[in-house]
Design an enzyme around this catalytic site. Sequence first.
Site, short mmCIF file in Angstrom:
data_model
loop_
_atom_site.label_atom_id
_atom_site.label_comp_id
_atom_site.label_asym_id
_atom_site.label_seq_id
_atom_site.Cartn_x
_atom_site.Cartn_y
_atom_site.Cartn_z
CG HIS A 407 17.12 -0.89 -29.23
ND1 HIS A 407 16.00 -0.12 -29.51
CD2 HIS A 407 17.56 -1.38 -30.42
CE1 HIS A 407 15.77 -0.19 -30.82
NE2 HIS A 407 16.69 -0.94 -31.38
CB CYS A 715 15.22 10.07 -37.12
SG CYS A 715 15.28 8.68 -38.26
#
Length: 762
Positions: A407, A715
């Site tokens: 992340h 994606c």
Amino acid sequence: MSRIAWFKDLNRNSLSIAGGKGANLGEMFNLGMPVPPGFCVTAQTYKEFIDQMELTPKITQLLNNLDPENNDRLQQVGDKIQQLIISTPVPEEMAEEIVESYELLGMERKNTDSLVHGNDVFVAVRSSATAEDLPTASFAGQQATFLNVKGKENIVKAVRACWASLFTPRAIYYRERNKFDHMKVFISVVVQVMVNAQKSGIMFTVNPATNHAHEIVIEAVYGLGELIVGGEVNPDLYIVDKNKRDIKSIEIKKKIAGLFRNEIGMNEKQTIPTEMQERQVLDQKQILELARLGKKLEDHYGLPQDIEWAIEQNQIFIVQTRAVTTFKEHTQDRVQSVEEAGKIILKGETASAGVYSGPVKVVRSPAELSKVQKGDVLVTRMTTPDMVPAMQRAGAIITDEGGMTCHAAIVSREMGTPCLVGTEHATEVLHDGEIVTIHASRGVVYEGKVTVHQEEKKEVPPVAGEDIITATEIKVILDIPERAAVAAATGADGVGLVRLEIIIAKSGIHPAEYVRQGKTEEYINVVKDGLQEIAKAFSPRPVWVRCSDMRSDEYRNLVGGDQEPHETDPMIGWHGIRRLLDDKEILRAEFQAIRDLHYEGLKNIGIMLPFVIRVDEIRKAKEVLREVGLEPCTAIDFGIMVETPAICWIMEDVCKEGISFVSFGTNDLTQLTLGIDRNNEHIAPLFDEMHPAVLGEIAKVIKVCKKYGVKTSICGQAGSKPVMAEFLIHQGVDSISANIDAVDTIRRVVARVERKLLLEKR
Ligand code: PEP
Ligand code: MG
């Protein structure tokens, strides 16, 4: 007209015999370039095959009255013609000639140099279309290429499969649309020895970073060059003075992994032995020889060249060359080197490029987040989405753990903040208040403030590539509403992924807590506010929003996050659609937010479900959407992420259930297919989205989706990698989503690949 033409007999005028690819290889061969040896099965051989086997009437009949707009028919006809060609025997004499040439290729190599691989030689078999029917516009379709082919029978089969690829549905479609006679389009096939690269790389005959015309830039890695293009390995960098022929600078990088061919001809990512990782890949002689070849190619073609090269057993091969089109010479020197004084105190993986100096703030617990002031260098073990506000204040980010898809990496790329991940020791080595310079592009942290010119942190939105039109849509990934304007300025065709988690994390409260406290309305408003900003910035371009995908370990710091279960492996735990169906109130609230925006006029929003493994998950989610008053697939785009191997296996059933689109979440798909924890820096070099197993899953899903008219997209982080983009274009993907800073590059890569297909086809 002979059936076989060796490279020595070809040159750039041999288009009608050898197609574009073959002609160019001949041209380079005759210039004395060390191209891997090979020959072309001429376009006339293809014609002879069609004539002799009397295929014209059969093919013409199949094409008769074809409505190219009828997708199903087009697919059927294309499949039938390809099947017809593939099942038609190659006339004996013709097959013998191809095999003889192949054997000659093997023998010749055995006697003269290193390119011998056991009894048979590994070759690449590629279609090379003739230019007789160059269309004026549009995208012609796929062209078969077979790498690492070995053995007589396989060669003949591969050649025939290349011939068949002249009849992919897409190729038929474009010939129909452009009114070309199918039977007057011919194809040549290149058969060329595969270099078993121990080292490889790229070379620019001008310096693309400084625009210096007198500098040749060489990048080198161990193994095949794909990992450079994908940005996965930092290559050594050598700069040579083109005129003086001396080496101006050598920068040795840590090369953790390399891509190598195994015995069965598959490419395999391998860890480079520790003692070699920081060794210089090329010796001085090789650097200068490459530079000489580069200069020769530039002189010959009269334009700066972008060259791919490879080395097998100390022999250099030029694999490809093309003109550099973006070069603009600068008269003034633009300094780009780091001051020699910089002392490197830490190394890591480049998660988001850029350079930044500032004071360190080490964050060991959520309570310490508030000490991060604007412009600080945030140093932490690993970022979590609830750190986003602090990450937005930071000038740069450094983590101990993580790889390219963690992340911290995803968010910092989106924010355009320099970020290094996987440094292992940052939280021990660095101390509060200490000034450091992070040169993320080079994967290092310097002690103190070091002047680095040229690569200042980007504040300017990337320039929209409006001049480039691609058949494949290029979209952007956008999780932070404040970045919507910058993302929209890339000129992207839409947003391929909005991760709701960041919008949620910024509210400070866990979705489950909103529900527990009976404050679902507030949750709906949080989601609405965030999405509205994004959807407005892009309207009418589509924006695909993913329902929340919150892993139990990542949101503990939100209010109510402490009530999340403690899981041994949250990556494969209670998150995504499985959790949303257990906690339907959360799913319903997210759908309600989207419904409200839809009825307020933002009809460009679509819905995407995360971490799906079963058809009934889709069915149940659809019921919830209907309950809130939106009909999936008709009123609103409704799709799923393909990020579990499970869903790849049951794609037929998924399509039958009915969805508008799928989007490959390659971060999780790779993690789950390879059994590689994407957050574990110890095995980060093994994380490889280009692994044949992952590619196989993607290819399979695209094929099934095409059958059912379901759109396909990507994606995951791999969508920002040129190698993946190229692969997907060949598979016929409908759209690709890239990070904000990669949109422009991916658009150019896609345009080039599409163009290449178009040219090769004709
Ligand atoms: C993915 O898995 O590729 C993806 C896009 O989702 P995330 O990175 O949020 O898991
Ligand atoms: Mg995922």
